[in-house]
Design a protein around this motif. Sequence first.
Motif, short mmCIF file in Angstrom:
data_model
loop_
_atom_site.label_atom_id
_atom_site.label_comp_id
_atom_site.label_asym_id
_atom_site.label_seq_id
_atom_site.Cartn_x
_atom_site.Cartn_y
_atom_site.Cartn_z
N ALA A 36 23.48 -36.19 34.53
CA ALA A 36 22.81 -37.43 34.94
C ALA A 36 23.54 -38.15 36.05
O ALA A 36 22.97 -39.00 36.73
N GLY A 37 24.83 -37.84 36.25
CA GLY A 37 25.58 -38.51 37.31
C GLY A 37 26.08 -39.86 36.86
O GLY A 37 26.46 -40.06 35.72
N PHE A 38 26.02 -40.82 37.79
CA PHE A 38 26.64 -42.12 37.56
C PHE A 38 25.91 -42.96 36.52
O PHE A 38 26.53 -43.62 35.70
N TRP A 39 24.57 -42.93 36.55
CA TRP A 39 23.79 -43.84 35.71
C TRP A 39 23.59 -43.28 34.31
O TRP A 39 22.51 -42.87 33.93
N ALA A 40 24.64 -43.25 33.56
CA ALA A 40 24.59 -42.90 32.14
C ALA A 40 25.27 -44.02 31.36
O ALA A 40 26.32 -44.51 31.75
N TRP A 41 24.66 -44.41 30.25
CA TRP A 41 25.16 -45.54 29.47
C TRP A 41 25.76 -45.05 28.17
O TRP A 41 25.13 -44.29 27.43
N HIS A 42 26.98 -45.49 27.88
CA HIS A 42 27.60 -45.20 26.59
C HIS A 42 27.15 -46.27 25.60
O HIS A 42 27.73 -47.35 25.50
N VAL A 43 26.08 -45.95 24.88
CA VAL A 43 25.43 -46.97 24.06
C VAL A 43 26.29 -47.39 22.87
O VAL A 43 26.20 -48.53 22.40
#
Length: 277
Positions: A36-43
């Motif tokens: 996904a690259g940069f825009w991944a969220w560690h929820v």
Amino acid sequence: MASEYTTSEYIKHHLTNATMCSTDSGIAFNKACADAGFWAWHVDTLAWSVVLGLLFVISFRAVAKKATTGVPGKFQAFVELVLEFVNDNVTSTYHGRSALIAPLALTIFVWVLLMNLMDLVPVDWLPTIAGLIGQHAFDMDPHDVYMKSVPTTDLNTTFALALGVFVLILYYSVKMKGFGGFTKELTMQPFNHWAFIPVNFILETVTLLARPLSLALRLFGNLYASELIFILIATIGLFQLPLHFAWAVFHILVLPLQAFIFMMLTIVYLSLASEDH
């Protein structure tokens, strides 16, 4: 839970964040976010950070609303002790005048401490609960459900905190010295001669950037190493309890110390930024 994996799989599973990202086909989770690259969220990091932040705000606000001038309750006495401790450190370290510094120091100390204290929760409890919820509520394979409950073991959290401090350093530097004074500080120190402006600028810029970088990496490195040792102890099986207890007792001292260091360095850096040479 450790018996369900090989040792390497167990360690990797516990050190992996629950990740959410946006892809061409919609919202994806965990393994589907690998590219996904940069825009991944560690929820999990975001959720625990918010929950612990709300715990701090709500509990301290409740004490403030119910505070009495008589004999305080145990929790009120504890909160007053924390407030006095932080205020004494701000008074003795910060040499400028700002109504923001003490509340900022209190927020940093308590919030980072609460995030650090999640490291004392046995490493299998929350991932196991998350796996059961994923299995029975969402028909997911428990092996594909991740849960890291210590936000400060995530470099994104420590860098976000340090970035906030860095923005305040720049703000107070310009506010107290003016843009011209701040520029002069970057270009005319330590060698006060125009010929050394390039050298001064490089040295001062490195010093300036090293402050948030050291804040982020110090907190992350200590907590990540601590969490990794807890995970390694958990792989021992039935013989883990004595080692887990000994490491946890040691960390009762280490975890508050890391929060204190982050708070004190923040105060020191803002004090330096507020000095008008």
